[in-house]
Design an enzyme around this catalytic site. Sequence first.
Site, mmCIF file in Angstrom:
data_model
loop_
_atom_site.group_PDB
_atom_site.id
_atom_site.type_symbol
_atom_site.label_atom_id
_atom_site.label_comp_id
_atom_site.label_asym_id
_atom_site.label_seq_id
_atom_site.Cartn_x
_atom_site.Cartn_y
_atom_site.Cartn_z
ATOM 1 N N THR A 142 -14.686 -13.191 11.287
ATOM 2 C CA THR A 142 -14.484 -12.201 12.598
ATOM 3 C C THR A 142 -15.308 -13.602 13.559
ATOM 4 O O THR A 142 -15.529 -14.273 13.387
ATOM 5 C CB THR A 142 -15.891 -11.061 11.816
ATOM 6 O OG1 THR A 142 -17.156 -11.870 11.277
ATOM 7 C CG2 THR A 142 -15.849 -11.030 10.388
ATOM 8 N N GLY A 143 -15.015 -12.956 14.752
ATOM 9 C CA GLY A 143 -15.079 -12.982 16.095
ATOM 10 C C GLY A 143 -14.480 -14.284 17.108
ATOM 11 O O GLY A 143 -14.877 -14.880 17.464
ATOM 12 N N ALA A 144 -13.262 -14.336 16.360
ATOM 13 C CA ALA A 144 -12.266 -15.111 17.093
ATOM 14 C C ALA A 144 -11.009 -14.941 18.129
ATOM 15 O O ALA A 144 -10.239 -14.722 17.833
ATOM 16 C CB ALA A 144 -11.519 -16.383 15.977
ATOM 17 N N TYR A 189 -30.879 -9.671 21.390
ATOM 18 C CA TYR A 189 -29.272 -10.645 20.211
ATOM 19 C C TYR A 189 -30.557 -11.362 19.468
ATOM 20 O O TYR A 189 -30.501 -11.327 17.945
ATOM 21 C CB TYR A 189 -28.912 -11.429 21.043
ATOM 22 C CG TYR A 189 -28.235 -12.199 21.001
ATOM 23 C CD1 TYR A 189 -26.869 -12.385 20.806
ATOM 24 C CD2 TYR A 189 -28.514 -13.776 20.703
ATOM 25 C CE1 TYR A 189 -25.564 -13.393 19.755
ATOM 26 C CE2 TYR A 189 -27.736 -14.414 20.633
ATOM 27 C CZ TYR A 189 -26.610 -14.460 19.997
ATOM 28 O OH TYR A 189 -25.524 -15.381 19.571
ATOM 29 N N ILE A 235 -15.839 -20.590 19.151
ATOM 30 C CA ILE A 235 -16.564 -21.227 17.939
ATOM 31 C C ILE A 235 -15.681 -20.408 16.756
ATOM 32 O O ILE A 235 -15.768 -21.364 15.769
ATOM 33 C CB ILE A 235 -17.943 -21.181 17.586
ATOM 34 C CG1 ILE A 235 -18.749 -21.351 18.584
ATOM 35 C CG2 ILE A 235 -18.459 -21.454 15.965
ATOM 36 C CD1 ILE A 235 -20.249 -21.796 18.948
ATOM 37 N N GLY A 236 -15.252 -19.010 16.505
ATOM 38 C CA GLY A 236 -15.006 -18.582 15.793
ATOM 39 C C GLY A 236 -13.189 -18.769 15.416
ATOM 40 O O GLY A 236 -12.464 -18.997 14.350
ATOM 41 N N SER A 285 -28.768 -17.319 16.136
ATOM 42 C CA SER A 285 -29.026 -18.259 16.829
ATOM 43 C C SER A 285 -30.346 -17.421 17.575
ATOM 44 O O SER A 285 -30.690 -16.833 15.928
ATOM 45 C CB SER A 285 -28.212 -16.977 18.274
ATOM 46 O OG SER A 285 -29.459 -17.833 19.210
#
Length: 253
Positions: free
Chosen positions: A15-17, A164, A23-24, A155
Amino acid sequence: MPATPSAPRPIALVTGAGRTRGIGAAIARDLAAHGFDIAFTHWSAYDARMPWGAQPDAASAITADITAAGARALSLEADLADPDTPHRLITQTTRHLGPVTALVMAHCESVDSAIDTTTPESFDRHMAVNARAAWLLIRAFPGPHGTGRIIALTSDHTAHNLPYGASKGALDRITLAAARELAHLGVCANVVNPGPVDTGWMSPELAERMRAATPLGRLGTPADCANLVTFLCSPQGGWINGQLLHSNGGLAP
């Protein structure tokens, strides 16, 4: 878990590419190069409202990189604030590629704000995307016996990045719970904190501060994170479970 000539390729959902520098995307490429077929998600509406803006050709470019490595690729637009999305992603990936072997959660909602400046709406959205979606993805993960991998990217941001940081803290606990609760399926679940990674979002001043605070004298790269994730998804990484791993060059706290 890399494929052999007589075995089908394992399937990773990343996920998140949504950005070629992200990074993804680096994780998706590296897993493809090490024998996985790849489904990856992106959400252009999120990138469009961030300072770096949307990259309209990112999904096609990442798909081309994956297929160039000899892997099959499935690109999925996905709003992970929608609680129905996680189950849909697992279902679509299974239908088009096969059962998901590795779940790598690199997506996020990240809008800087502090205790006094965070709105309830922003806090709720961070929790929905970064924590709730992770829980629902893990719950939908089929957990193939003895070979399953779950990896979440986290993070240590807190001050002036409250929603976040709080939602990433929740993500950590959800993923570490999976290491125990899915152990009977042979699933390993770990959290990776890659530290400050140079994907184009830092100001020159911030980049220099982070570089100076890192004993190895440089910023992290997407490839640094991808190398660790690929190892954790390999047979050699199968004894690592229930850990929060800091892959940040020894960044000083």
